[in-house]
Design a protein around this motif. Structure first.
Motif, PDB file in Angstrom:
ATOM      1  N   PRO A 242       0.468  -1.555   0.231  1.00 59.26           N
ATOM      2  CA  PRO A 242       0.274  -0.269   0.095  1.00 59.26           C
ATOM      3  C   PRO A 242       0.674   1.099   0.209  1.00 59.26           C
ATOM      4  CG  PRO A 242      -1.040  -1.368   1.844  1.00 59.26           C
ATOM      5  CD  PRO A 242       0.347  -1.782   1.479  1.00 59.26           C
ATOM      6  N   GLN A 243       2.547   0.790   0.179  1.00 54.96           N
ATOM      7  CA  GLN A 243       2.569   2.215   0.229  1.00 54.96           C
ATOM      8  C   GLN A 243       4.101   2.333  -1.009  1.00 54.96           C
ATOM      9  OE1 GLN A 243       2.475   4.486   2.887  1.00 54.96           O
ATOM     10  NE2 GLN A 243       1.361   3.726   3.505  1.00 54.96           N
ATOM     11  N   LEU A 244       3.477   1.448  -1.769  1.00 58.11           N
ATOM     12  CA  LEU A 244       4.255   1.621  -2.965  1.00 58.11           C
ATOM     13  C   LEU A 244       4.122   3.310  -3.708  1.00 58.11           C
ATOM     14  CD1 LEU A 244       5.910  -0.359  -5.090  1.00 58.11           C
ATOM     15  CD2 LEU A 244       3.765  -0.448  -5.987  1.00 58.11           C
ATOM     16  N   THR A 245       5.192   3.709  -4.452  1.00 59.47           N
ATOM     17  CA  THR A 245       5.660   4.389  -4.609  1.00 59.47           C
ATOM     18  C   THR A 245       6.063   4.679  -6.333  1.00 59.47           C
ATOM     19  OG1 THR A 245       8.672   4.954  -3.874  1.00 59.47           O
ATOM     20  CG2 THR A 245       6.582   5.705  -2.605  1.00 59.47           C
ATOM     21  N   PHE A 246       5.988   5.538  -7.224  1.00 61.04           N
ATOM     22  CA  PHE A 246       6.490   4.777  -8.109  1.00 61.04           C
ATOM     23  C   PHE A 246       7.603   6.151  -9.097  1.00 61.04           C
ATOM     24  CE2 PHE A 246       2.044   3.589  -9.659  1.00 61.04           C
ATOM     25  CZ  PHE A 246       1.520   2.530  -9.906  1.00 61.04           C
ATOM     26  N   ASP A 247       8.731   5.744  -9.755  1.00 59.48           N
ATOM     27  CA  ASP A 247       9.795   6.516  -9.961  1.00 59.48           C
ATOM     28  C   ASP A 247       9.782   6.544 -11.274  1.00 59.48           C
ATOM     29  OD1 ASP A 247      11.469   6.735  -8.280  1.00 59.48           O
ATOM     30  OD2 ASP A 247      11.349   4.694  -8.378  1.00 59.48           O
ATOM     31  N   ALA A 248       8.795   5.863 -12.169  1.00 59.10           N
ATOM     32  CA  ALA A 248       8.143   6.537 -13.178  1.00 59.10           C
ATOM     33  C   ALA A 248       7.087   5.431 -14.235  1.00 59.10           C
ATOM     34  CB  ALA A 248       9.602   6.694 -14.740  1.00 59.10           C
ATOM     35  N   VAL A 249       5.944   5.867 -14.766  1.00 57.61           N
ATOM     36  CA  VAL A 249       5.295   4.962 -15.063  1.00 57.61           C
ATOM     37  C   VAL A 249       5.127   5.524 -16.479  1.00 57.61           C
ATOM     38  CG1 VAL A 249       2.727   3.962 -15.110  1.00 57.61           C
ATOM     39  CG2 VAL A 249       3.930   4.915 -13.143  1.00 57.61           C
ATOM     40  N   THR A 250       4.452   4.852 -17.515  1.00 53.77           N
ATOM     41  CA  THR A 250       4.319   5.017 -19.184  1.00 53.77           C
ATOM     42  C   THR A 250       2.955   3.870 -19.532  1.00 53.77           C
ATOM     43  OG1 THR A 250       4.600   6.259 -20.359  1.00 53.77           O
ATOM     44  CG2 THR A 250       6.151   3.836 -20.026  1.00 53.77           C
ATOM     45  N   LYS A 251       2.462   3.495 -20.646  1.00 56.31           N
ATOM     46  CA  LYS A 251       1.276   2.918 -21.719  1.00 56.31           C
ATOM     47  C   LYS A 251       3.272   2.273 -22.334  1.00 56.31           C
ATOM     48  CE  LYS A 251      -2.379   2.389 -21.220  1.00 56.31           C
ATOM     49  NZ  LYS A 251      -3.756   1.645 -21.628  1.00 56.31           N
ATOM     50  N   ILE A 252       2.984   1.410 -22.806  1.00 57.97           N
ATOM     51  CA  ILE A 252       4.389   0.982 -23.645  1.00 57.97           C
ATOM     52  C   ILE A 252       3.265  -0.060 -24.817  1.00 57.97           C
ATOM     53  CG2 ILE A 252       5.859  -0.351 -24.279  1.00 57.97           C
ATOM     54  CD1 ILE A 252       7.317   0.477 -21.712  1.00 57.97           C
ATOM     55  N   PHE A 400      -1.524  11.086 -11.956  1.00 60.10           N
ATOM     56  CA  PHE A 400       0.046  12.296 -11.712  1.00 60.10           C
ATOM     57  C   PHE A 400      -0.182  11.089  -9.903  1.00 60.10           C
ATOM     58  CE2 PHE A 400      -2.193  15.252 -14.552  1.00 60.10           C
ATOM     59  CZ  PHE A 400      -1.268  15.517 -15.237  1.00 60.10           C
ATOM     60  N   SER A 401       1.337  10.988  -9.877  1.00 63.09           N
ATOM     61  CA  SER A 401       1.646  10.210  -8.456  1.00 63.09           C
ATOM     62  C   SER A 401       3.006  11.052  -7.907  1.00 63.09           C
ATOM     63  CB  SER A 401       2.252   8.738  -8.897  1.00 63.09           C
ATOM     64  OG  SER A 401       1.526   7.894  -9.064  1.00 63.09           O
ATOM     65  N   TYR A 402       1.999  11.294  -6.529  1.00 62.84           N
ATOM     66  CA  TYR A 402       3.306  11.377  -5.298  1.00 62.84           C
ATOM     67  C   TYR A 402       3.091  10.604  -3.854  1.00 62.84           C
ATOM     68  CZ  TYR A 402       6.458  14.826  -2.523  1.00 62.84           C
ATOM     69  OH  TYR A 402       6.908  15.213  -1.528  1.00 62.84           O
ATOM     70  N   GLY A 403       4.432  10.361  -3.878  1.00 65.52           N
ATOM     71  CA  GLY A 403       4.305   9.415  -3.115  1.00 65.52           C
ATOM     72  C   GLY A 403       3.797   8.279  -3.170  1.00 65.52           C
ATOM     73  N   SER A 404       2.728   6.970  -1.941  1.00 62.50           N
ATOM     74  CA  SER A 404       2.110   6.877  -2.688  1.00 62.50           C
ATOM     75  C   SER A 404       0.648   7.077  -3.123  1.00 62.50           C
ATOM     76  CB  SER A 404       2.009   5.873  -1.362  1.00 62.50           C
ATOM     77  OG  SER A 404       1.094   6.447  -0.778  1.00 62.50           O
ATOM     78  N   SER A 405       0.323   7.857  -3.794  1.00 62.39           N
ATOM     79  CA  SER A 405      -1.120   7.946  -4.196  1.00 62.39           C
ATOM     80  C   SER A 405      -0.655   9.077  -5.262  1.00 62.39           C
ATOM     81  CB  SER A 405      -1.641   8.652  -3.107  1.00 62.39           C
ATOM     82  OG  SER A 405      -1.278  10.140  -2.675  1.00 62.39           O
ATOM     83  N   GLN A 406      -2.263   9.297  -5.794  1.00 59.06           N
ATOM     84  CA  GLN A 406      -1.999   9.503  -7.233  1.00 59.06           C
ATOM     85  C   GLN A 406      -3.557  10.146  -7.442  1.00 59.06           C
ATOM     86  OE1 GLN A 406      -3.111   6.529 -10.551  1.00 59.06           O
ATOM     87  NE2 GLN A 406      -1.052   6.126  -9.891  1.00 59.06           N
ATOM     88  N   THR A 407      -3.862  11.321  -8.285  1.00 59.63           N
ATOM     89  CA  THR A 407      -4.694  11.643  -8.287  1.00 59.63           C
ATOM     90  C   THR A 407      -5.245  11.804 -10.054  1.00 59.63           C
ATOM     91  OG1 THR A 407      -4.044  13.472  -6.922  1.00 59.63           O
ATOM     92  CG2 THR A 407      -5.573  14.443  -8.724  1.00 59.63           C
TER      93      THR A 407
END
Length: 428
Positions: A242-252, A400-407
């Motif tokens: 639940p505390q997972l953070t992202f450094d980068a995400v994209t659709k490929i 848009f992710s920041y920390g473990s959550s996103q909007t």
């Protein structure tokens, strides 16, 4: 001219060296000799710039390498395939300390399959002829895996695609060899049939390793001790944390891909090290896909004061990369990018740096950001917060992710709609 550039980028040769690499006159034009090379069947691995070993010298940290065939071709019997692959691997076993063992279940070091089209490794096959096969360099995840295009006609003769010659070439990649510029070499990128009776590995194709003693001394039975944990290795992050953070995400290619960095980057859904898919990329700070061109761009910090970005089509590095951030129109004060996302509906790409973001038209030649940028994130994109770690587009919304959550955000309406946790995307 665009077709010429695309072909050479697909086989991994930078533009200035493309024709010279294949022994052609460097005209830069699509002449008859160049067309003839382009029409040859070829290997799908892209790193032809550094011979004889891949960048960083990847190699197996063991002497017994297991392999397994999970999907066979109907063109040959199963025993013919098994015998041919064993014969191809023996070429390397004869000149290195490596032994190869076929297994029938579980995960082997080298997983082998015959499969057509898109088969889940970001490097889809292209139908008959063209790319015959590809393999990944040694490593975890996809490392060593070898795939053959089932749309080819696989044979043991001069007709069709000779499985022994193609397999011997691809296993060279699986053991750490890159392509060779020697046109008679097994590791030359385009396919060429030679008589396979009594075939031995040319000296120019042999890995630089101590030869096996001859004759081979008898081997004592050995019980393999459990491997001690490597303190320098990076564990794959728990994608359901639940505390997972992202450094980068994209659709490929339509797949939502989380690139989680921790010393080494991982594709979380596939539990792969990113370098096993995109050679040379070991750390990712931001990434985005331009769908019209099937191109993915990766941003990473090169050193403490500089960041560069790379372009890939499939798993093939595009020529001319890496490039500097200033080529995109960033001022010299920007030394890294936190997140990036291409907004299809607006034909714009957003770049997030600290508390601000830049915007520009997708145009590699323009080299200029939109007028009036950068802008403050919390003022222009109300509801998403002050900073962004990662961003991606999905079904008309931006996330848009920041920390473990996103909007979740609707860009056209300029309105935030809901909050989510990052791990909700991880198929938990």
């Amino acid at each position: 001219q665009d077709y010429l550039s695309r072909f050479f980028s697909d086989v991994g040769v930078s533009a200035p060296d493309s024709q010279e690499f294949f022994g052609l006159e460097a005209t830069g034009q699509l002449d008859s000799n160049t067309l003839e090379v382009m029409n040859r069947p070829r290997c799908g691995f892209t790193d032809v710039l550094r011979y004889s070993h891949f960048e960083g010298g990847p190699k197996w940290d063991k002497t017994v390498i297991t392999y397994r065939v999970t999907e066979y071709t109907p063109d040959l019997t199963q025993s013919e395939v098994d015998e041919t692959l064993a014969k191809a691997l023996k070429l390397y076993g004869d000149v290195t300390p490596l032994d190869f063992k076929q297994i029938d279940s579980g995960t082997a070091d080298i997983m082998i399959k015959f499969t057509p089209g898109d088969h889940g490794d970001f490097a889809p096959f292209d139908g008959p002829q063209g790319v015959l096969a590809h393999a990944f360099s040694p490593g975890e995840g996809h490392g060593g895996d070898t795939h053959f295009d089932e749309d080819e006609s696989w044979t043991l003769t001069a007709e069709g695609s000779n499985l022994f010659l193609v397999a011997a070439h691809e296993f060279g990649h699986a053991l750490g060899l890159a392509h060779s510029q020697v046109q008679t070499a097994l590791m030359f990128p385009t396919y060429q049939y030679v008589n396979t009776d009594g075939y031995t590995l040319p000296s120019s194709d042999q890995p630089t390793a101590e030869p096996k003693p001859n004759p081979k001394p008898p081997r004592k039975p050995m019980v393999k001790p459990p491997r001690a944990p490597d303190p320098t290795s990076e564990p794959v992050p728990d994608r359901c944390d639940p505390q997972l953070t992202f450094d980068a995400v994209t659709k490929i290619q339509g797949i939502c891909t989380s690139l989680k960095m921790g010393g080494t980057s991982f594709i979380l859904l596939a539990r792969l090290k990113i370098q096993s898919v995109w050679a040379g990329i070991t750390k990712v700070d931001a990434a985005y896909e331009y769908k019209r061109d099937n191109t993915v761009f990766f941003f990473k910090v090169q050193n403490l004061v500089m960041s560069r970005y790379w372009g890939f089509r499939g798993n093939a590095a595009l020529p001319g990369y890496p490039k500097r951030l200033s080529d995109l129109g960033f001022p010299s004060s920007v030394t890294g990018v936190d997140a990036a996302v291409h907004v299809s509906s607006a034909s714009r790409t957003l770049f997030f740096v600290g508390y601000r973001f830049w915007r520009r038209v997708f145009n590699e030649r323009r080299g200029k950001m939109d007028r009036g940028y950068p802008k403050l994130i919390h003022r222009e994109l109300r509801g998403i917060g002050y900073k962004v770690d990662a961003a991606f587009e999905n079904r008309g919304f931006l996330y848009f992710s920041y920390g473990s959550s996103q909007t979740e955000y609707h860009y056209t309406r300029r309105r935030a709609s809901r909050k989510l946790f990052n791990y909700r995307w991880m198929d938990c």
